[in-house]
Design an enzyme around this catalytic site. Structure first.
Site, short mmCIF file in Angstrom:
data_model
loop_
_atom_site.label_atom_id
_atom_site.label_comp_id
_atom_site.label_asym_id
_atom_site.label_seq_id
_atom_site.Cartn_x
_atom_site.Cartn_y
_atom_site.Cartn_z
N HIS A 43 0.18 9.49 3.17
CA HIS A 43 0.67 8.34 2.40
C HIS A 43 2.00 8.64 1.73
CE1 HIS A 43 -0.28 4.42 0.53
NE2 HIS A 43 0.47 4.85 -0.46
N ASP A 45 5.33 6.22 0.07
CA ASP A 45 5.76 4.86 -0.28
C ASP A 45 7.27 4.66 -0.23
OD1 ASP A 45 3.58 2.97 -1.09
OD2 ASP A 45 2.96 4.71 -2.27
N GLU A 146 -1.41 -0.78 2.94
CA GLU A 146 -2.13 -0.39 1.72
C GLU A 146 -2.61 -1.63 0.97
OE1 GLU A 146 -1.73 2.62 -2.09
OE2 GLU A 146 0.09 1.74 -1.24
N HIS A 173 -6.40 -2.52 -2.71
CA HIS A 173 -5.48 -1.76 -3.57
C HIS A 173 -6.11 -1.77 -4.95
CE1 HIS A 173 -1.75 -0.68 -5.81
NE2 HIS A 173 -1.79 0.24 -4.87
N HIS A 219 -8.83 3.77 -3.06
CA HIS A 219 -8.74 2.53 -3.85
C HIS A 219 -10.00 1.67 -3.85
CE1 HIS A 219 -4.51 2.41 -5.23
NE2 HIS A 219 -4.22 3.04 -4.11
N HIS A 240 -5.01 9.04 0.32
CA HIS A 240 -4.36 9.68 -0.84
C HIS A 240 -5.31 9.64 -2.05
CE1 HIS A 240 -3.38 5.44 -0.99
NE2 HIS A 240 -2.79 5.51 -2.17
N ASP A 309 1.43 10.93 -1.71
CA ASP A 309 1.74 9.72 -2.48
C ASP A 309 3.16 9.76 -3.04
OD1 ASP A 309 1.24 7.19 -3.36
OD2 ASP A 309 -0.29 7.73 -4.83
#
Length: 419
Positions: A43, A45, A146, A173, A219, A240, A309
């Protein structure tokens, strides 16, 4: 007295020199292993940072020199990043609004990133693609969406995103969807809407198995974790998340779930965010290694991976400040006694095993038809959603009933006339 001081100083220098030499040896070994097996991170971003900072105007960005992110091309090379699941993330605020459009734009920017830097990135959708990219000394670039809100409760949208290259979906999420509860439910700050998954949520799991899309349980609530682990034909991932017993944050994975992940052949990719590592604002590299050690102790080294992450968090441990620092964590695992095979598993072999099994299940289900039964309209009805399709189905259904009643009436009339 002077002699003792001199000997003490010499001893300290010798110990210090040995420590430096050992550290260098571990790093040398770490880099060697990373040259043999791709480091696969679950993961990152960076695509969201491209949205936030540049509105996805990639022509205005140079990833070679970008300094406002945890990730750039130089850091990727220093970190020996073999494969990356880039996150196609959009916030929960887009749910019931423009989540699908926003997500498609994030998928698009990942594709364009690979096209703009073809000597660095290779767009990838399979386990074999990862191996091929690694052999060509490029970073295999995969897509993970995600948050289930990104598909707007549509199996057709899920399939479309798969065709665009998406290879995992994080079921939620930080908001409930119309078919699954998110991790905040376990904190008590939000109510459960589905007691885990709704019936449509269970349909989605089956369809993801059929497609060959990785199911990501980062999540979600513990109840969702257990439901999916019990019903999925394919192994799952936590892209993650870290170990709950080390840091009791509801985003982390409890020991009983770790055991189920092992039983079903999945993987937990350790998150580096300080709040999930130490449950505080500060952390060190060694604290992250503690999570690796704990997961290995409880459920085996075969379920551990890396899920940094980066560019999705605001606080990172000392020693893991950006993507370039990951080899130091690999060296720390070696220092703690991890075998070469265990380290290779954590680097990438564990995730490759999971992907291959997911692909195998997909192939076994190849003759099964796509699920085209939609979520009940009452579950998604809102002012931003039309009812096209539902009303037509209802009209056909009503017409069928009317035809049936008319047929029965005619049969009754014919019978009455004959007799």
């Amino acid at each position: 007295m002077l002699t003792k001081v001199i000997w003490g100083s010499c001893l300290a220098l010798w110990i210090g020199s040995c420590s430096v030499t050992l550290a260098q040896d571990y790093m040398t070994k770490a880099l060697q292993l990373m040259s043999e097996v791709p480091l696969i991170d679950g993961h990152n971003d960076l695509p969201w940072q491209l949205r936030k900072q540049f509105n996805n105007e990639l022509n205005k960005v140079d990833l070679n020199t970008l300094t406002t992110t945890h990730t750039n091309i130089q850091k990727i090379k220093e970190g020996r990043l073999g494969a990356q699941f880039w996150s196609a993330y959009v916030p929960c605020e887009t749910q019931y609004k423009d989540a699908v459009r926003q997500t498609l734009e994030q998928i698009d920017v990942i594709h364009r990133m690979c096209q703009k830097y073809p000597t660095t990135f290779r767009f990838s959708t399979s386990s074999q693609d990862i191996i091929d990219a690694f052999r060509s000394k490029r970073t295999a670039s995969l897509i993970g969406v995600e948050g289930g809100h990104s598909i707007d409760s549509s199996l057709g949208t899920l399939r479309t995103m798969y065709h665009l290259g998406v290879r995992y979906l994080t079921l939620t999420h930080s908001c409930n969807t119309p078919w699954a509860d998110n991790w905040l439910v376990d904190t008590g700050s939000e109510p459960s809407q589905h007691h885990g998954l709704s019936s449509f949520g269970k349909q989605l799991i089956v369809e993801m198995n059929r497609l060959g899309m990785l199911i990501d349980l980062a999540h979600v609530t513990v109840e969702v974790m257990n439901q999916v682990l019990n019903m999925s034909k394919a192994p799952v991932i936590f892209s993650h998340s870290s170990a709950y017993s080390i840091c009791p944050h509801k985003r982390n994975v409890p020991d009983d779930v770790l055991l189920k992940v092992n039983e079903t052949g999945g993987i937990v990719m350790v998150n580096f965010y300080n709040d999930y590592v130490t449950c505080s604002k500060t952390a060190k590299l060694s604290d992250v290694a503690d999570h690796f050690d704990h997961i290995k102790k409880v459920a085996g080294a075969r379920i551990v991976g890396f899920g940094g992450d980066y560019d999705g968090v605001t606080r990172l441990p000392e020693g893991l400040e950006d993507v370039s620092k990951v080899p130091s964590l690999v060296a720390e695992l070696l220092r703690r006694g991890w075998t070469d095979e265990e380290v290779k598993g954590a680097l990438g072999n564990n995730l490759l095993r999971v992907m291959r099994e997911v692909e195998k299940i997909r192939d076994h289900m190849a003759n099964e038809k796509p699920d085209d039964v939609p979520i009940p309209y009452d579950d998604v009805k809102n002012q931003c959603r039309t009812s096209f399709g539902y009303s037509n189905t209802g009209a056909v259904h009503s017409l069928s009933i009317a035809a049936l009643l008319l047929t029965l009436a005619l049969q009754h009339l014919i019978t009455f006339t004959l007799y």
